[in-house]
Design a protein around this motif. Structure first.
Motif, PDB file in Angstrom:
ATOM      1  N   PHE A 241      26.472  17.872 117.448  1.00 51.99           N
ATOM      2  CA  PHE A 241      25.798  18.522 117.625  1.00 51.99           C
ATOM      3  C   PHE A 241      24.840  18.479 115.936  1.00 51.99           C
ATOM      4  CE2 PHE A 241      22.890  22.042 118.435  1.00 51.99           C
ATOM      5  CZ  PHE A 241      21.901  21.861 119.983  1.00 51.99           C
ATOM      6  N   SER A 270      23.130  26.967 114.837  1.00 48.77           N
ATOM      7  CA  SER A 270      22.318  25.363 115.380  1.00 48.77           C
ATOM      8  C   SER A 270      22.435  25.198 117.169  1.00 48.77           C
ATOM      9  CB  SER A 270      23.381  24.178 114.492  1.00 48.77           C
ATOM     10  OG  SER A 270      24.712  24.297 114.845  1.00 48.77           O
ATOM     11  N   HIS A 274      26.684  27.085 121.187  1.00 53.21           N
ATOM     12  CA  HIS A 274      26.599  26.930 123.183  1.00 53.21           C
ATOM     13  C   HIS A 274      25.572  26.332 123.488  1.00 53.21           C
ATOM     14  CE1 HIS A 274      25.130  30.449 120.186  1.00 53.21           C
ATOM     15  NE2 HIS A 274      25.452  31.362 121.161  1.00 53.21           N
ATOM     16  N   TYR A 275      25.355  24.993 122.973  1.00 55.20           N
ATOM     17  CA  TYR A 275      25.601  23.857 123.635  1.00 55.20           C
ATOM     18  C   TYR A 275      26.648  22.808 123.960  1.00 55.20           C
ATOM     19  CZ  TYR A 275      24.346  18.806 124.418  1.00 55.20           C
ATOM     20  OH  TYR A 275      24.300  17.554 125.386  1.00 55.20           O
ATOM     21  N   TRP A 277      29.050  24.738 125.155  1.00 52.88           N
ATOM     22  CA  TRP A 277      29.392  25.976 125.808  1.00 52.88           C
ATOM     23  C   TRP A 277      28.694  25.155 127.550  1.00 52.88           C
ATOM     24  CZ3 TRP A 277      26.998  29.041 129.487  1.00 52.88           C
ATOM     25  CH2 TRP A 277      28.076  30.143 130.490  1.00 52.88           C
ATOM     26  N   VAL A 278      27.249  24.914 126.646  1.00 55.86           N
ATOM     27  CA  VAL A 278      26.584  24.472 128.427  1.00 55.86           C
ATOM     28  C   VAL A 278      27.568  22.811 129.311  1.00 55.86           C
ATOM     29  CG1 VAL A 278      24.717  23.845 129.482  1.00 55.86           C
ATOM     30  CG2 VAL A 278      24.679  26.172 127.535  1.00 55.86           C
ATOM     31  N   ASP A 281      30.601  23.891 130.574  1.00 52.03           N
ATOM     32  CA  ASP A 281      30.491  25.040 132.155  1.00 52.03           C
ATOM     33  C   ASP A 281      29.000  24.260 132.925  1.00 52.03           C
ATOM     34  OD1 ASP A 281      30.431  27.097 133.293  1.00 52.03           O
ATOM     35  OD2 ASP A 281      28.087  27.687 132.842  1.00 52.03           O
ATOM     36  N   VAL A 282      28.821  22.857 133.198  1.00 53.12           N
ATOM     37  CA  VAL A 282      27.824  22.148 133.949  1.00 53.12           C
ATOM     38  C   VAL A 282      29.816  21.452 134.523  1.00 53.12           C
ATOM     39  CG1 VAL A 282      26.887  19.976 134.123  1.00 53.12           C
ATOM     40  CG2 VAL A 282      25.642  21.495 132.629  1.00 53.12           C
ATOM     41  N   GLN A 285      31.399  23.560 136.594  1.00 52.07           N
ATOM     42  CA  GLN A 285      30.111  24.143 137.775  1.00 52.07           C
ATOM     43  C   GLN A 285      30.786  22.472 138.892  1.00 52.07           C
ATOM     44  OE1 GLN A 285      26.284  24.863 138.362  1.00 52.07           O
ATOM     45  NE2 GLN A 285      26.815  25.332 135.828  1.00 52.07           N
TER      46      GLN A 285
ATOM     47  N   ILE B   3      17.938  18.930 127.034  1.00 50.22           N
ATOM     48  CA  ILE B   3      18.951  20.536 126.842  1.00 50.22           C
ATOM     49  C   ILE B   3      18.820  21.357 125.752  1.00 50.22           C
ATOM     50  CG2 ILE B   3      20.982  18.923 126.657  1.00 50.22           C
ATOM     51  CD1 ILE B   3      21.760  20.943 129.124  1.00 50.22           C
ATOM     52  N   GLU B   4      19.388  20.293 124.720  1.00 51.11           N
ATOM     53  CA  GLU B   4      19.459  20.408 123.417  1.00 51.11           C
ATOM     54  C   GLU B   4      18.113  21.472 122.672  1.00 51.11           C
ATOM     55  OE1 GLU B   4      18.922  17.736 124.341  1.00 51.11           O
ATOM     56  OE2 GLU B   4      20.912  16.330 123.447  1.00 51.11           O
ATOM     57  N   VAL B   7      18.264  24.880 124.038  1.00 45.75           N
ATOM     58  CA  VAL B   7      19.437  26.034 123.766  1.00 45.75           C
ATOM     59  C   VAL B   7      19.527  26.218 122.551  1.00 45.75           C
ATOM     60  CG1 VAL B   7      21.974  25.731 123.029  1.00 45.75           C
ATOM     61  CG2 VAL B   7      21.341  24.404 125.466  1.00 45.75           C
ATOM     62  N   LYS B   8      18.088  25.457 121.744  1.00 42.82           N
ATOM     63  CA  LYS B   8      18.208  26.079 120.627  1.00 42.82           C
ATOM     64  C   LYS B   8      17.729  27.566 120.536  1.00 42.82           C
ATOM     65  CE  LYS B   8      19.505  21.714 117.196  1.00 42.82           C
ATOM     66  NZ  LYS B   8      18.278  21.017 117.101  1.00 42.82           N
ATOM     67  N   ILE B  11      18.528  30.448 121.147  1.00 47.24           N
ATOM     68  CA  ILE B  11      19.208  31.260 120.564  1.00 47.24           C
ATOM     69  C   ILE B  11      18.882  32.070 119.366  1.00 47.24           C
ATOM     70  CG2 ILE B  11      21.532  30.694 120.712  1.00 47.24           C
ATOM     71  CD1 ILE B  11      21.461  29.025 118.205  1.00 47.24           C
ATOM     72  N   GLU B  37      23.188  21.910 134.864  1.00 45.49           N
ATOM     73  CA  GLU B  37      22.523  22.867 133.229  1.00 45.49           C
ATOM     74  C   GLU B  37      21.580  23.989 133.362  1.00 45.49           C
ATOM     75  OE1 GLU B  37      21.890  18.027 131.768  1.00 45.49           O
ATOM     76  OE2 GLU B  37      20.631  19.111 133.214  1.00 45.49           O
ATOM     77  N   SER B  40      23.474  26.537 134.560  1.00 45.90           N
ATOM     78  CA  SER B  40      24.494  26.758 132.872  1.00 45.90           C
ATOM     79  C   SER B  40      23.807  27.787 132.052  1.00 45.90           C
ATOM     80  CB  SER B  40      25.545  26.102 132.693  1.00 45.90           C
ATOM     81  OG  SER B  40      26.174  25.598 133.148  1.00 45.90           O
ATOM     82  N   LEU B  41      22.744  27.300 131.304  1.00 47.36           N
ATOM     83  CA  LEU B  41      21.663  28.271 130.755  1.00 47.36           C
ATOM     84  C   LEU B  41      21.602  29.438 131.411  1.00 47.36           C
ATOM     85  CD1 LEU B  41      19.120  25.399 130.482  1.00 47.36           C
ATOM     86  CD2 LEU B  41      20.748  26.038 128.873  1.00 47.36           C
ATOM     87  N   MET B  44      24.120  31.406 130.886  1.00 43.17           N
ATOM     88  CA  MET B  44      24.832  31.971 128.677  1.00 43.17           C
ATOM     89  C   MET B  44      23.659  32.992 128.534  1.00 43.17           C
ATOM     90  SD  MET B  44      23.714  28.643 126.197  1.00 43.17           S
ATOM     91  CE  MET B  44      22.505  29.324 125.325  1.00 43.17           C
ATOM     92  N   MET B  48      23.922  36.660 126.400  1.00 40.07           N
ATOM     93  CA  MET B  48      24.163  36.965 125.661  1.00 40.07           C
ATOM     94  C   MET B  48      23.206  38.733 125.474  1.00 40.07           C
ATOM     95  SD  MET B  48      21.629  33.497 123.729  1.00 40.07           S
ATOM     96  CE  MET B  48      22.553  32.114 123.768  1.00 40.07           C
ATOM     97  N   PRO B  54      22.930  36.199 120.586  1.00 43.61           N
ATOM     98  CA  PRO B  54      23.427  34.609 121.060  1.00 43.61           C
ATOM     99  C   PRO B  54      24.899  34.257 120.561  1.00 43.61           C
ATOM    100  CG  PRO B  54      21.486  34.888 118.943  1.00 43.61           C
ATOM    101  CD  PRO B  54      21.840  35.780 119.528  1.00 43.61           C
TER     102      PRO B  54
END
Lengths: 319, 67
Positions: A241, A270, A274-275, A277-278, A281-282, A285, B3-4, B7-8, B11, B37, B40-41, B44, B48, B54
């Motif tokens: 990533f 960057s 966190h990505y 971790w997500v 986590d998916v 679930q 999703i990338e 996430v960016k 944070i 997804e 999870s977001l 997160m 935070m 973050p």
């Protein structure tokens, strides 16, 4: 505690399998030393790891019976110890401090553990109540072992490269780790039920648990100073990533010797940590959803729910 | 936005983070995400908010896999 009882019985089973072998006392000592490493099944701080997956899954699938699965749990513990030892040699990690012989010897110990895990399966075959399942257990173990070897091949091949895609990293995690967790759950399930659909559900549950665990482990690998993942630029999701983020900003990812601390900070900034971790986590679930399905027909949450514990029950790690 | 990118943005953009924490269904509903997804977001974001930014992720203290 029932789980502590698991531990003693699995350790005794491993000891019995070692004692039944015709190995020299020196070689037996080496096998015991590797299995006695901190956290190992024969260590004072032992935790039943892979074996507990077998026993808990079996207990769930069979409405409470698990003792007959102890040899299979022992086989999984020894099998995993073998793969971990091979992995250490292949990764050129420093041998354990107590291991004074060379890497050739460590490879030979890993080989011995692999054979010992087969002996544990044969012990399953020698028992009347599990004789008809031993072949299926051997099939699962050798099958996931081959897949793990394939994952390790790509792991070694792609190490140090900064152009590895996220999909490739996920595939490696699937082959190297999730397949083994899935295999452990499949073994437990097939020793607990004849229901093929249910066995598949336990195996899929294990695969998602394995993915989540490996991705958590990958975060640990880049978060902690002293680990070699950043230095070697391992093909793992957070690093992929990060490299992709740099490329999308028109920056070339680092090649050769990297400033580990700088990369570690950049992994947080960057969003790579966190990505990852997500995505983990998916998977948790998805494992939980399967567990709910299993719960409709078998007691599952009580036994396996801790493997998908919600975040409130786990610690937060900081940069 | 994938999703990338989400996430960016989460944070780096505090107001986006607050919006997601306050009304996740509306904000994240604009993107093509699976239910897992989205969940999870949101987890997160809440983490935070609880930890002040973050700088942490909730991680299992003990993994199953070691290599």
């Amino acid at each position: 505690m029932e789980r502590l009882r698991y531990l003693g019985l699995v350790a005794r089973e491993v000891e019995n399998a070692i004692a039944a072998s015709k190995c020299s006392p020196e070689y037996i000592e080496l096998l015991r030393q590797v299995l006695g490493d901190p956290g190992g099944i024969l260590s004072p701080s032992a935790r039943v790891r892979w074996g507990s997956l077998v026993l808990l899954t079996c207990e769930s699938a069979s409405y409470g019976e698990w003792r007959h699965a102890v040899p299979a749990a022992a086989a999984l513990e020894v099998f995993a110890a073998s793969l971990e030892t091979f992995d250490d040699v292949e990764d050129d990690d420093p041998p354990p401090p107590w291991f004074e012989l060379g890497k050739g010897h460590l490879t030979n110990v890993a080989y011995g553990l692999l054979m010992l895990s087969q002996q544990c399966v044969f012990r399953l075959a020698k028992r009347k109540e599990t004789a008809d399942k031993a072949m299926a257990v051997a099939d699962v173990l050798s099958g996931v072992g081959l897949i793990a070897g394939s994952g390790q091949h790509y792991d070694l091949l792609l190490e140090g490269r900064t152009d590895v895609s996220k999909e490739q990293c996920v595939e490696i995690a699937s082959q190297k780790s999730a397949s083994l967790v899935s295999g452990a759950c499949r073994v437990g399930a097939l020793l607990g039920t004849e229901n093929q659909d249910l066995i598949e559900q336990y195996a899929r549950f294990g695969w998602h648990v394995g993915m989540a665990a490996q991705l958590d482990n990958d975060i640990e690998g880049v978060r902690r100073p002293g680990k070699s993942d950043i230095r070697r630029f391992k093909p793992i999701l957070p690093l992929s990533f990060y490299a992709e983020s740099l490329r999308s900003d028109g920056i070339s990812p680092p090649v050769g010797e990297v400033d580990e601390e700088k990369v570690r900070r950049a992994l947080w900034d960057s969003g790579a940590i966190h990505y990852t971790w997500v995505i983990a986590d998916v998977h948790r679930q998805q494992a939980e959803e399967i567990l709910d399905k299993i719960e409709e027909v078998r007691p599952a949450r009580f036994l396996l729910g801790h493997l998908v514990a919600p975040e409130e029950e786990v610690q937060a790690v900081r940069r | 936005m994938g999703i990338e990118s989400i996430v960016k943005q989460l944070i780096t953009d505090r107001s986006f983070r607050d919006e997601v924490a306050k009304d996740p269904d509306t904000v994240l509903g604009r993107f093509e995400l699976s239910a897992a997804e989205r969940k999870s977001l949101v987890r997160m974001c809440r983490n935070m908010a609880a930890s002040g930014g973050p700088s942490s992720v909730p991680l299992r203290s003990e993994g199953l896999v070691w290599y």
